[in-house]
Write an enzyme that holds these catalytic residues in place. Structure first.
Site, mmCIF file in Angstrom:
data_model
loop_
_atom_site.group_PDB
_atom_site.id
_atom_site.type_symbol
_atom_site.label_atom_id
_atom_site.label_comp_id
_atom_site.label_asym_id
_atom_site.label_seq_id
_atom_site.Cartn_x
_atom_site.Cartn_y
_atom_site.Cartn_z
ATOM 1 N N LEU A 29 -7.066 -6.126 2.140
ATOM 2 C CA LEU A 29 -6.622 -4.727 2.176
ATOM 3 C C LEU A 29 -5.540 -4.532 1.103
ATOM 4 O O LEU A 29 -4.374 -4.346 1.389
ATOM 5 C CB LEU A 29 -6.101 -4.381 3.577
ATOM 6 C CG LEU A 29 -6.042 -2.904 3.946
ATOM 7 C CD1 LEU A 29 -7.390 -2.225 3.749
ATOM 8 C CD2 LEU A 29 -5.612 -2.746 5.394
ATOM 9 N N HIS A 30 -5.973 -4.606 -0.161
ATOM 10 C CA HIS A 30 -5.070 -4.460 -1.298
ATOM 11 C C HIS A 30 -4.875 -2.975 -1.609
ATOM 12 O O HIS A 30 -5.340 -2.110 -0.876
ATOM 13 C CB HIS A 30 -5.614 -5.229 -2.506
ATOM 14 C CG HIS A 30 -6.959 -4.735 -2.949
ATOM 15 N ND1 HIS A 30 -7.111 -3.795 -3.931
ATOM 16 C CD2 HIS A 30 -8.198 -5.035 -2.503
ATOM 17 C CE1 HIS A 30 -8.401 -3.536 -4.086
ATOM 18 N NE2 HIS A 30 -9.077 -4.282 -3.229
ATOM 19 N N LEU A 31 -4.229 -2.668 -2.711
ATOM 20 C CA LEU A 31 -3.846 -1.296 -3.033
ATOM 21 C C LEU A 31 -5.019 -0.315 -3.046
ATOM 22 O O LEU A 31 -4.966 0.730 -2.419
ATOM 23 C CB LEU A 31 -3.117 -1.258 -4.380
ATOM 24 C CG LEU A 31 -2.542 0.095 -4.797
ATOM 25 C CD1 LEU A 31 -1.509 0.570 -3.782
ATOM 26 C CD2 LEU A 31 -1.919 0.007 -6.174
#
Length: 103
Positions: A29-31
């Protein structure tokens, strides 16, 4: 002059939908994924919360989503509460199922 008011009953029907999702995309769940999730959740009137156990955060807040530190393989609880809870939950589940369109 006072008017006597009888008992007032307030009935609220609240729809709640919950599911567990798994972070399947390689980067977690990155940017970009957090942004997509926040934008999707924001489309709904329902409150959408996500997290682990009892530690749920507002899925409409990109900052809160980034703080989860959810890596690939993480299992997260999603809880939607409101008039369009089922639709909100389905939209969020689809994002996770489609790996945020990354793979």
């Amino acid at each position: 002059m006072f008017t006597e008011v009888g008992d007032t009953f307030i009935v609220m029907l609240v729809s709640v939908a919950e599911a567990t999702v798994e972070v399947r995309n390689r980067l977690g769940l990155h940017l970009r994924a957090a942004s997509a999730l926040a934008q999707t959740a924001a489309k709904f009137a329902s409150q959408v919360m996500i997290g682990r156990g009892k530690n749920l955060v507002n899925a409409k807040s990109m900052t809160s989503l980034m703080m989860l530190g959810a890596a690939q393989g993480s299992k997260l609880k999603v809880r939607a509460e409101g008039a369009d809870a089922r639709e909100a939950l389905k939209a969020v589940q689809s994002l996770f199922d489609e790996r945020f369109g990354e793979e």
